[in-house]
Design an enzyme around this catalytic site. Structure first.
Site, PDB file in Angstrom:
ATOM      1  N   GLN A 131      -6.000  -8.689  -2.392  1.00 10.34           N
ATOM      2  CA  GLN A 131      -6.125  -7.456  -1.275  1.00 10.34           C
ATOM      3  C   GLN A 131      -7.397  -6.993  -0.875  1.00 10.34           C
ATOM      4  OE1 GLN A 131      -3.962  -7.695  -3.936  1.00 10.34           O
ATOM      5  NE2 GLN A 131      -2.060  -6.601  -3.626  1.00 10.34           N
TER       6      GLN A 131
ATOM      7  N   GLY B 123       0.923  -1.356  -0.007  1.00 13.63           N
ATOM      8  CA  GLY B 123      -0.151   0.089  -0.006  1.00 13.63           C
ATOM      9  C   GLY B 123       0.839   1.303  -0.016  1.00 13.63           C
TER      10      GLY B 123
ATOM     11  N   ASP C  74      -1.157   4.747  -6.333  1.00 16.41           N
ATOM     12  CA  ASP C  74       0.290   4.299  -6.194  1.00 16.41           C
ATOM     13  C   ASP C  74       1.083   5.714  -6.734  1.00 16.41           C
ATOM     14  OD1 ASP C  74      -0.963   1.686  -6.153  1.00 16.41           O
ATOM     15  OD2 ASP C  74       0.276   1.638  -5.083  1.00 16.41           O
TER      16      ASP C  74
ATOM     17  N   ASN D 282      -2.660   2.564 -10.279  1.00 17.26           N
ATOM     18  CA  ASN D 282      -3.447   1.730  -9.085  1.00 17.26           C
ATOM     19  C   ASN D 282      -3.342   0.497  -9.514  1.00 17.26           C
ATOM     20  OD1 ASN D 282      -4.364   2.290  -6.325  1.00 17.26           O
ATOM     21  ND2 ASN D 282      -6.312   1.529  -6.987  1.00 17.26           N
ATOM     22  N   LYS D 283      -3.668  -0.226  -8.431  1.00 18.50           N
ATOM     23  CA  LYS D 283      -3.826  -1.766  -8.362  1.00 18.50           C
ATOM     24  C   LYS D 283      -4.402  -2.105  -9.727  1.00 18.50           C
ATOM     25  CE  LYS D 283      -2.167  -4.089  -6.436  1.00 18.50           C
ATOM     26  NZ  LYS D 283      -1.304  -4.895  -6.544  1.00 18.50           N
TER      27      LYS D 283
HETATM   28  O1  MRU Z   1       0.362  -4.162  -4.491  1.00 12.69           O
HETATM   29  P1  MRU Z   1      -0.228  -3.279  -3.259  1.00 12.69           P
HETATM   30  O2  MRU Z   1      -1.096  -4.144  -2.436  1.00 12.69           O
HETATM   31  O3  MRU Z   1       0.938  -2.385  -2.657  1.00 12.69           O
HETATM   32  O4  MRU Z   1      -1.145  -2.300  -4.125  1.00 12.69           O
HETATM   33  C1  MRU Z   1      -1.741  -1.278  -3.276  1.00 12.69           C
HETATM   34  C2  MRU Z   1      -2.818  -0.420  -4.139  1.00 12.69           C
HETATM   35  O5  MRU Z   1      -3.013  -0.319  -5.191  1.00 12.69           O
HETATM   36  C3  MRU Z   1      -3.477   0.483  -3.396  1.00 12.69           C
HETATM   37  O6  MRU Z   1      -4.781   0.744  -3.835  1.00 12.69           O
HETATM   38  C4  MRU Z   1      -2.647   1.852  -3.304  1.00 12.69           C
HETATM   39  O7  MRU Z   1      -1.364   1.723  -2.854  1.00 12.69           O
HETATM   40  C5  MRU Z   1      -3.408   2.948  -2.511  1.00 12.69           C
HETATM   41  S1  MRU Z   1      -2.995   2.508  -0.784  1.00 12.69           S
HETATM   42  C6  MRU Z   1      -3.835   3.935   0.058  1.00 12.69           C
END
Ligand code: MRU
Length: 350
Positions: free
Chosen positions: A197, A50, A238, A247-248
């Site tokens: 997640q 995150g 991100d 983002n994800k």
């Molecule tokens: O691969 P991750 O679990 O680190 O990805 C996280 C995300 O894509 C979240 O949506 C993003 O970091 C925002 S967290 C406030």
């Protein structure tokens, strides 16, 4: 007693403690990192993940390198700090907060007049990054909750919650703030394949807070929008460049579907997530191991040898984003203008 923070500095043992997110929801366990190598491994495995939590991890990683160093010569000590910073930065390339947290502490350390002073500065600055994150999420949540009708169903993707930050969250922070303001909010959480997640983390933390949450497979989001079951979409970020929100993986398809159905699509992110010196084409999108798709634990989900393409993130062009909620206010199109506000904040010029 309040919940422990997702990640924190333990002053007594001079180490980092964090909730291992790979074990949730089955097991809730706190882990400890005593070396930068441990931390790099924990970040690569998504034990800590995150964007804002990665910013804190990066900052605390530099503090860890500093306090663990036995070097007495300031020049050589700073060389060690640079190597630790490079190692940590190499773990995950897309979330800009990681490099932001590392650079913020490393910059301060480089100004110290002695090794002892550098160590004290590193720990103080890393703790400041963590404390500011909590305030940032609360402010962002307060701005964001005003976008919620008194009663609504919100779709979210991945986990932009307390587990992705020090606490409270960005997208889920907005939801928490809206609930705290007395609004009747139901959440639809996308499972967020392949690492889930959404189902593992978002459902876990919302259910724990007794916020109404329903899990769906990623593939049913567009159909629910078509059936009029979603009032708004909120995701985290991100990295936000001049032209896109990273983002994800899967976020872009929700933005396209929301646009098609006339549903507001909002992004919640702190100023530290903005990278306005760059555009989409400059950014490396993390590709992860084939095993994440080809296996579920020991069980094979795909034949041996089949090609796998496993991007961790995607980019959503800004013309699909109705507003970006930050700790300094709600930014709306035209973003070329509203981003000027961010340009004045820290974190914008990397
Ligand atoms: O691969 P991750 O679990 O680190 O990805 C996280 C995300 O894509 C979240 O949506 C993003 O970091 C925002 S967290 C406030």
């Amino acid at each position: 007693m309040p919940d422990p923070y997702t990640i924190a500095w333990d002053a007594e043992t001079e180490s980092i403690v964090y909730i291992d997110q790979t074990l949730l929801p089955g097991r809730y366990e706190q882990m400890r990192c005593t070396t930068v190598e441990d931390l790099a491994r924990a970040i690569r495995r998504l034990e800590v993940r995150g964007a804002p939590a990665l910013g804190i991890a990066g900052a605390m990683g530099v503090a860890l390198a500093a306090v663990r160093s036995t070097e007495t010569d300031l020049g050589r000590f700073l060389g060690e700090i640079r190597r630790a910073a490079d190692l940590l930065k190499s773990t995950r390339p897309t979330a800009v907060n990681l490099a932001w947290g590392i650079d913020r502490v490393a910059r301060k350390v480089a100004m110290a007049a002695s090794v002892a002073e550098a160590k004290a500065i590193a720990v103080a600055e890393a703790n400041a990054v963590a404390e500011e994150d909590e305030l940032t999420c609360r402010r962002l949540g307060a701005f964001g909750e005003e976008l919620f009708p008194a009663e609504c169903t919100v779709l979210t993707h991945c986990n932009a919650g307390a587990l992705a930050c020090r606490c409270w969250g960005t997208a889920l922070g907005m939801i928490r703030s809206a609930v705290a303001a007395g609004k009747n909010v139901r959440v639809i959480a996308c499972e967020t394949r392949p690492l889930n997640q959404g189902s593992r983390l978002t459902c876990w933390e919302l259910a724990r807070d007794k916020i109404d949450v329903t899990l769906i497979p990623d593939s049913s989001a567009a159909y629910l929008m078509r059936k009029g079951k979603i009032d708004l979409v909120i995701v985290g970020a991100d990295r936000i460049t001049r032209d896109a929100v990273f983002n994800k993986i899967g976020t872009y398809m929700h933005a396209v579907s929301a646009h098609h159905h006339g549903i507001p699509f909002y992004v919640a992110a702190p100023v530290s997530t903005f990278d306005l010196a760059r555009t989409e084409k400059d950014i490396t999108v993390e590709e992860r191991d084939r095993a994440e798709l080809a296996y579920c634990g020991e069980r094979m989900l795909a034949p041996d040898g089949v090609n796998v393409l496993n991007y961790a993130f995607d980019a959503t062009p800004l013309d699909l984003v109705d507003a970006i909620i930050t700790e300094i206010g709600v930014l709306r199109p035209p973003y070329a203008e509203s981003f000027r506000l961010v340009g004045k904040g820290e974190g914008a010029q990397r």
